[in-house]
Each structure stands twice: as C-alpha cells, then as structure tokens.
Design a protein around this motif. Structure first.
Motif, PDB file in Angstrom:
ATOM      1  N   UNK A  72       0.863  -1.182   0.000  1.00 27.70           N
ATOM      2  CA  UNK A  72       0.000   0.000   0.000  1.00 27.70           C
ATOM      3  C   UNK A  72       0.895   1.226   0.000  1.00 27.70           C
ATOM      4  N   UNK A  73       0.382   2.344  -0.493  1.00 24.74           N
ATOM      5  CA  UNK A  73       1.149   3.578  -0.541  1.00 24.74           C
ATOM      6  C   UNK A  73       0.514   4.636   0.343  1.00 24.74           C
ATOM      7  N   UNK A  74       1.385   5.436   0.948  1.00 21.72           N
ATOM      8  CA  UNK A  74       0.960   6.563   1.770  1.00 21.72           C
ATOM      9  C   UNK A  74       1.783   7.761   1.334  1.00 21.72           C
ATOM     10  N   UNK A  75       1.150   8.900   1.117  1.00 16.86           N
ATOM     11  CA  UNK A  75       1.875  10.069   0.629  1.00 16.86           C
ATOM     12  C   UNK A  75       2.187  11.047   1.761  1.00 16.86           C
ATOM     13  N   UNK A  76       3.263  11.788   1.569  1.00 18.52           N
ATOM     14  CA  UNK A  76       3.716  12.781   2.544  1.00 18.52           C
ATOM     15  C   UNK A  76       4.219  13.999   1.780  1.00 18.52           C
ATOM     16  N   UNK A  77       4.394  15.103   2.512  1.00 21.01           N
ATOM     17  CA  UNK A  77       4.799  16.349   1.858  1.00 21.01           C
ATOM     18  C   UNK A  77       6.305  16.500   1.730  1.00 21.01           C
ATOM     19  N   UNK A  78       7.057  15.937   2.653  1.00 22.40           N
ATOM     20  CA  UNK A  78       8.504  16.150   2.686  1.00 22.40           C
ATOM     21  C   UNK A  78       9.223  14.836   2.980  1.00 22.40           C
ATOM     22  N   UNK A  79      10.534  14.773   2.696  1.00 23.74           N
ATOM     23  CA  UNK A  79      11.304  13.583   3.078  1.00 23.74           C
ATOM     24  C   UNK A  79      11.234  13.323   4.576  1.00 23.74           C
ATOM     25  N   UNK A  80      11.286  14.396   5.372  1.00 21.69           N
ATOM     26  CA  UNK A  80      11.212  14.249   6.818  1.00 21.69           C
ATOM     27  C   UNK A  80       9.899  13.606   7.245  1.00 21.69           C
ATOM     28  N   UNK A  81       8.820  13.962   6.571  1.00 18.94           N
ATOM     29  CA  UNK A  81       7.527  13.386   6.932  1.00 18.94           C
ATOM     30  C   UNK A  81       7.451  11.911   6.538  1.00 18.94           C
ATOM     31  N   UNK A  82       8.052  11.543   5.411  1.00 20.90           N
ATOM     32  CA  UNK A  82       8.057  10.119   5.048  1.00 20.90           C
ATOM     33  C   UNK A  82       8.784   9.315   6.127  1.00 20.90           C
ATOM     34  N   UNK A  83       9.881   9.873   6.655  1.00 18.79           N
ATOM     35  CA  UNK A  83      10.638   9.183   7.704  1.00 18.79           C
ATOM     36  C   UNK A  83       9.809   9.056   8.974  1.00 18.79           C
ATOM     37  N   UNK A  84       9.191  10.140   9.395  1.00 15.40           N
ATOM     38  CA  UNK A  84       8.382  10.106  10.625  1.00 15.40           C
ATOM     39  C   UNK A  84       7.223   9.131  10.496  1.00 15.40           C
ATOM     40  N   UNK A  85       6.568   9.109   9.349  1.00 13.46           N
ATOM     41  CA  UNK A  85       5.420   8.227   9.158  1.00 13.46           C
ATOM     42  C   UNK A  85       5.844   6.759   9.118  1.00 13.46           C
ATOM     43  N   UNK A  86       6.968   6.490   8.468  1.00 17.83           N
ATOM     44  CA  UNK A  86       7.454   5.108   8.414  1.00 17.83           C
ATOM     45  C   UNK A  86       7.847   4.627   9.807  1.00 17.83           C
ATOM     46  N   UNK A  87       8.522   5.493  10.574  1.00 20.41           N
ATOM     47  CA  UNK A  87       8.894   5.152  11.951  1.00 20.41           C
ATOM     48  C   UNK A  87       7.640   4.897  12.789  1.00 20.41           C
TER      49      UNK A  87
END
Length: 304
Positions: A72-87
C-alpha cells in the motif's frame, strides 16, 4: 541448524516460515529499492507500506501495483515526513522492519532517535552490524561498527558485542559457538590505544560468562583473525585465530574502510542493519547495489 548459512539460505528459511514480514519503506524512489520491493513481494518474503513524497506518489503506486494486495502507498509532503510516518508505522506495530529508500541517512536517523516518537529502546545503544559473504572465506562473517559509533567506549563495545552475538545466534541457532576477534594493528594491549583496554575488559567479562557460550580473543589483526596460516606463521594459536565469526573493529574508520575494501576488491556481498531499536532498521547506502539492499532485507526480515 546444520546447513551452510548464507543469504540464499536466509531467503529459503523466510519462504518456508509461512509468514510474510511487513516492511515500512521511507521514500522508495530509486531503481534498486524498487527492485528489492518487487522481488520480495513476488517471492513471498515480505509485504510493504510505501511512504512516498507526493511528487513521487505515482512511482510508489506503480511499484505497489506490480503485486496487488502486497503493498500500500501513503503520501507525505517532505522527506522528513516520510521518515516520521514510516517510523510511526513500525512503532505502532503496523510493520516489522524499517527500510530507508532515497532519504539521507541522517533524516531517517533523526526520526528513529526522536525521544518521544522514535524507535530506540530506552537505555540501549544504537549500532550497526554488517554481515558479509566473502568468496575467499568459507562462512558468513559479522563485523561492526561501520556506520554509527565513531569511537566506541567500553560500554558501547559491550553493546556492539551483544548485538553481534545475538544476530549470530538467531541466524545460526545455539548449536554453534561464536568466535569473536577484537581487531587492532598488533596483538599488544597498549594504553596509548584506549580500545585495547576496552578489549581487555570485554575478555574479562566474557571469562565471567556475561555473554554466554562464546570464544573471544584479541587484540589481533584481520589477517590473523581470518587466516589460520598467517596465525601459524606468527606463532599465534587460539580457538579464534583463522576462524573468526565476528570482527569487532576499534572505530568507524577501520570498520568502514574494511567494508568498502571487501566490496570493491574482494567481491564481497554485504548486508547491514541497525540494532538497539524496537525493530530491525535497514539503512543501506543510496549507492549500494540492489543485491546488497536485498541481502540487508533478507537479514532484517530473518531477525524481525
């Protein structure tokens, strides 16, 4: 476990385990990460949650679409947000493994180390353990720390050793006794080299049984640790010389140089992961090959 342990064996064990691991990937936006995700899904090793920047959402959706139902895919606004969401996905139990895509390592590490919302277990030391298959060496070799701790003190060496032993035992079972070599340029303990004093303390703790059944020796150089003829010529004999399973390096410069040298000049295949977090964290370099990233994934999923 009597079979020879290598990355192919890890893959076979995962395939026969009956359980697909779930992996959270921060910024899966490069061809090598895409190849690893596609292979893992097709071979039944893992399912994925892909956290992508909005401008890369189409790429993530295409990757997920190659094996419907397994990503599944989840979108984020910034690289930092992708990291926080994955964590967050790992912290909340929605994934078993965290993997870095095209992010800078420090971006992911900030999220992993966040005191309120990260993954580091309280009181633990974060360290990096590498496993490698070197064609000239007859078994899987673990070494540390090539990526995180610049100059370990005694307690950090203690943590690194415990992580390496834990990985060795989980991968090999408890039937094999791990052999640990403490690496230095000579065989002498010298106060001018603080790590050799730490090595002496590790040997003392090992003699007290603090690490369970294991063999440890050093200081010694890499050649003595891994080549019995070199040890024989030097007149050095122990249960570790020429037959090491784990190499503990004195600092990040030595371990990282060893890592880069064996991959460039010796045709070594490597896998690495962070230890000390609530789940395995794969932070392969953006320059690593698809094979190296795949092996890191196999190692992390095997330990999840």
């Amino acid at each position: 476990m009597n079979e020879k342990l290598d990355f192919d064996a890890m893959a076979q064990r995962l395939l026969h385990s009956g359980r697909r691991r779930r992996v959270a990937v921060a910024a899966p936006e490069d061809a090598h990460t895409e190849e690893v995700i596609d292979r893992c899904m097709r071979e039944g090793i893992a399912d994925f949650v892909l956290f992508a920047r909005r401008e890369k959402a189409e790429t993530a959706e295409r990757i997920a679409g190659t094996c419907p139902g397994h990503a599944v895919t989840v979108t984020a606004d910034t690289p930092e947000e992708t990291a926080r969401m994955a964590v967050k996905a790992v912290r909340e139990g929605q994934a078993d493994v965290l993997m870095k895509g095209t992010l800078n390592t420090d971006v992911l590490l900030r999220a992993v180390l966040d005191k309120e919302n990260g993954l580091l277990i309280q009181g633990r030391t974060l360290s990096h353990i590498t496993a490698t298959q070197i064609p000239q060496y007859g078994k899987l070799l673990l070494f540390a720390d090539a990526a995180v701790i610049p100059h370990p003190d005694t307690e950090q060496f203690d943590a690194i050793l415990r992580y390496a032993l834990n990985i060795f035992r989980k991968l090999n079972g408890h039937g094999r006794t791990p052999r640990v070599a403490l690496i230095h340029c000579t065989e002498k303990t010298n106060a001018k080299f603080a790590h050799t004093l730490s090595y002496a303390e590790l040997r003392r703790r090992a003699a007290e049984g603090r690490y369970g059944r294991m063999l440890i020796d050093g200081p010694m150089d890499v050649k003595t640790a891994c080549d019995s003829e070199s040890a024989r010529i030097k007149g050095l004999t122990s249960d570790v010389t020429g037959n090491a399973d784990i190499l503990i390096f004195p600092n990040i410069e030595a371990a990282n140089t060893f890592y880069k040298t064996i991959t460039l000049f010796a045709g070594a295949t490597t896998a690495g992961m962070l230890c000390g977090a609530v789940a395995p964290v794969v932070i392969a370099s953006r320059a690593d090959s698809a094979e190296a990233k795949m092996c890191s994934m196999l190692m992390a999923c095997s330990l999840a």
